[in-house]
Design a protein around this motif. Structure first.
Motif, PDB file in Angstrom:
ATOM      1  N   ARG A   1       5.565 -82.102   5.510  1.00 48.85           N
ATOM      2  CA  ARG A   1       4.690 -82.383   4.396  1.00 48.85           C
ATOM      3  C   ARG A   1       4.699 -83.928   3.790  1.00 48.85           C
ATOM      4  O   ARG A   1       3.873 -84.481   3.715  1.00 48.85           O
ATOM      5  N   THR A   2       6.105 -84.286   3.653  1.00 49.64           N
ATOM      6  CA  THR A   2       6.065 -85.409   2.969  1.00 49.64           C
ATOM      7  C   THR A   2       5.695 -86.685   3.841  1.00 49.64           C
ATOM      8  O   THR A   2       5.074 -87.611   3.722  1.00 49.64           O
ATOM      9  N   ILE A   3       6.164 -86.401   5.239  1.00 51.43           N
ATOM     10  CA  ILE A   3       5.924 -87.472   6.182  1.00 51.43           C
ATOM     11  C   ILE A   3       4.371 -87.559   6.449  1.00 51.43           C
ATOM     12  O   ILE A   3       3.511 -88.599   6.672  1.00 51.43           O
ATOM     13  N   ALA A   4       3.779 -86.455   6.251  1.00 50.36           N
ATOM     14  CA  ALA A   4       2.213 -86.503   6.476  1.00 50.36           C
ATOM     15  C   ALA A   4       1.417 -87.069   5.412  1.00 50.36           C
ATOM     16  O   ALA A   4       0.556 -87.898   5.507  1.00 50.36           O
ATOM     17  N   ASP A   5       1.973 -87.141   4.287  1.00 50.16           N
ATOM     18  CA  ASP A   5       1.564 -87.781   3.027  1.00 50.16           C
ATOM     19  C   ASP A   5       1.706 -89.321   3.270  1.00 50.16           C
ATOM     20  O   ASP A   5       1.014 -89.934   2.437  1.00 50.16           O
ATOM     21  N   VAL A   6       3.022 -89.841   3.684  1.00 54.62           N
ATOM     22  CA  VAL A   6       3.051 -91.166   3.874  1.00 54.62           C
ATOM     23  C   VAL A   6       2.493 -91.957   4.976  1.00 54.62           C
ATOM     24  O   VAL A   6       2.632 -93.236   5.024  1.00 54.62           O
ATOM     25  N   LEU A   7       1.940 -91.067   5.625  1.00 56.34           N
ATOM     26  CA  LEU A   7       1.380 -91.839   7.052  1.00 56.34           C
ATOM     27  C   LEU A   7       0.434 -92.845   6.882  1.00 56.34           C
ATOM     28  O   LEU A   7       0.404 -94.017   7.373  1.00 56.34           O
ATOM     29  N   GLU A   8      -0.591 -92.671   6.026  1.00 52.96           N
ATOM     30  CA  GLU A   8      -1.661 -93.678   5.598  1.00 52.96           C
ATOM     31  C   GLU A   8      -0.930 -94.597   4.994  1.00 52.96           C
ATOM     32  O   GLU A   8      -1.628 -95.732   5.307  1.00 52.96           O
ATOM     33  N   ASP A   9      -0.089 -94.663   4.204  1.00 50.83           N
ATOM     34  CA  ASP A   9       0.404 -95.585   3.499  1.00 50.83           C
ATOM     35  C   ASP A   9       1.085 -96.837   4.231  1.00 50.83           C
ATOM     36  O   ASP A   9       1.097 -97.790   3.978  1.00 50.83           O
ATOM     37  N   VAL A  10       1.556 -96.245   5.535  1.00 53.58           N
ATOM     38  CA  VAL A  10       2.268 -97.314   6.342  1.00 53.58           C
ATOM     39  C   VAL A  10       1.383 -97.560   7.607  1.00 53.58           C
ATOM     40  O   VAL A  10       1.868 -98.361   8.515  1.00 53.58           O
ATOM     41  N   GLY A  11      -0.018 -97.383   7.562  1.00 53.68           N
ATOM     42  CA  GLY A  11      -0.597 -97.617   8.401  1.00 53.68           C
ATOM     43  C   GLY A  11      -0.726 -97.058   9.942  1.00 53.68           C
ATOM     44  O   GLY A  11      -0.929 -97.455  10.976  1.00 53.68           O
ATOM     45  N   ALA A  12      -0.098 -95.572   9.653  1.00 50.60           N
ATOM     46  CA  ALA A  12      -0.106 -94.778  10.685  1.00 50.60           C
ATOM     47  C   ALA A  12      -1.135 -93.750  10.715  1.00 50.60           C
ATOM     48  O   ALA A  12      -1.432 -93.331   9.900  1.00 50.60           O
ATOM     49  N   GLY A  13      -1.279 -93.243  12.144  1.00 53.17           N
ATOM     50  CA  GLY A  13      -2.331 -91.966  12.073  1.00 53.17           C
ATOM     51  C   GLY A  13      -1.520 -90.737  12.287  1.00 53.17           C
ATOM     52  O   GLY A  13      -0.486 -90.702  12.623  1.00 53.17           O
ATOM     53  N   ASN A  14      -2.270 -89.646  11.941  1.00 50.72           N
ATOM     54  CA  ASN A  14      -1.747 -88.077  12.031  1.00 50.72           C
ATOM     55  C   ASN A  14      -2.247 -87.689  13.026  1.00 50.72           C
ATOM     56  O   ASN A  14      -3.551 -87.067  13.083  1.00 50.72           O
ATOM     57  N   ALA A  15      -1.532 -87.261  14.100  1.00 49.62           N
ATOM     58  CA  ALA A  15      -2.114 -86.332  15.286  1.00 49.62           C
ATOM     59  C   ALA A  15      -1.802 -84.977  15.045  1.00 49.62           C
ATOM     60  O   ALA A  15      -2.357 -84.124  15.917  1.00 49.62           O
ATOM     61  N   GLY A  16      -1.467 -84.687  13.909  1.00 47.37           N
ATOM     62  CA  GLY A  16      -1.360 -83.164  13.628  1.00 47.37           C
ATOM     63  C   GLY A  16       0.021 -82.785  13.619  1.00 47.37           C
ATOM     64  O   GLY A  16       0.831 -83.231  13.770  1.00 47.37           O
ATOM     65  N   GLY A  17       0.233 -81.382  13.241  1.00 44.79           N
ATOM     66  CA  GLY A  17       1.406 -80.811  13.306  1.00 44.79           C
ATOM     67  C   GLY A  17       1.633 -79.563  13.516  1.00 44.79           C
ATOM     68  O   GLY A  17       0.539 -78.818  13.531  1.00 44.79           O
ATOM     69  N   VAL A  18       2.791 -78.844  13.781  1.00 46.56           N
ATOM     70  CA  VAL A  18       3.042 -77.322  14.387  1.00 46.56           C
ATOM     71  C   VAL A  18       3.973 -76.981  13.749  1.00 46.56           C
ATOM     72  O   VAL A  18       4.916 -77.631  13.319  1.00 46.56           O
ATOM     73  N   ASP A  19       4.201 -75.637  13.627  1.00 43.32           N
ATOM     74  CA  ASP A  19       5.580 -75.159  12.857  1.00 43.32           C
ATOM     75  C   ASP A  19       6.285 -74.743  14.148  1.00 43.32           C
ATOM     76  O   ASP A  19       5.759 -74.558  15.371  1.00 43.32           O
TER      77      ASP A  19
END
Length: 242
Positions: free
Chosen positions: A15-33
């Motif tokens: 969850r924390t990684i997902a929160d910081v992706l935009e801050d560092v200019g990266a996209g979110n391809a999604g996630g799975v458990d």
């Protein structure tokens, strides 16, 4: 924009990684458990990060290998078999496996290796770590990583010199060993202290993690660096050019 896929997206690190992706200019391809089908995510992501559970690593590595995607593994509690699988995957794709993605801890590892290499065997090495009450493995992956750095500085392997959690009448300390002590309690993110002790003096090197976001930032920086690298097994030190 590089798209990062997250294995273990429902966990605290995910969850924390997902929160910081935009801050560092990266996209979110999604996630799975860990219980979900991991193959679709591997297909659409540019790079994968895995902070799930050790039992899911085999499937995650296979999905990354088949998709030809680099993967950063931050999952702890890995066995010798897991490391064999990582080595095999690294022959085909870039893989970065680490017990800690903090840039500060990465630099600490270098300092420990240098100190161990320059101080003689009369300097005893002890590693103390503390984490929150919910952590399930001990010593921490970070503590083991720091122990490996110290062992490397002395041209040996950690398996040869490691001593865990002394109790009872253990006798005098054996020269050249590296001792580990683990503390658990409260909400501690992660404290690590490495003590070099000899007669009459002591050197202490350490790191305190005050916010989980430091690990997320380091993980994303390392994942973005991993894109475009040749197949192989990498360390966080490679990201910093150490």
């Amino acid at each position: 924009m590089t798209a990062v896929g997250i294995y273990g997206s429902l966990g605290r690190m995910g969850r924390t990684i997902a929160d910081v992706l935009e801050d560092v200019g990266a996209g979110n391809a999604g996630g799975v458990d860990a219980k979900d089908d991991c193959r679709p995510l591997a297909g659409r992501a540019d790079v994968l990060v895995d902070f799930s559970v050790a039992s899911a690593l085999t499937e995650h590595l296979e999905a990354a290998r088949i998709a030809g995607k680099p993967i950063l593994i931050g999952t702890t509690g890995l066995s010798a078999r897991h490391h064999q699988l990582i080595d095999a995957a690294a022959a085909e794709i870039p893989v970065l496996q680490t017990g800690n993605t903090s840039l500060g801890v990465t630099l600490l590892g270098l300092l420990i290796r240098e100190a161990a290499a320059r101080l003689g065997p009369e300097w005893d090495i002890e590693i103390v770590e503390m984490h929150h009450r919910h952590k399930v493995d001990a010593p921490s992956g970070t503590a083991l990583m720091l122990g490996e750095a110290a062992a490397s500085g002395r041209d040996t392997t950690l398996s040869e010199v490691r001593v865990d959690g002394r109790a009872g009448l253990t006798g005098a300390r054996t020269e050249g060993t590296i001792g580990f002590s683990s503390l658990r309690g409260g909400s501690v993110i992660g404290d690590h202290h490495v003590v070099f002790a000899t007669d009459g003096e002591r050197i202490e090197l350490g790191h305190r993690g005050e916010d989980r976001v430091i690990f997320a930032r380091g993980a994303v920086r390392a994942a973005l660096w991993l894109v475009g690298q040749a197949p192989g097994r990498y360390r966080m030190g490679d990201v910093l050019g150490l």
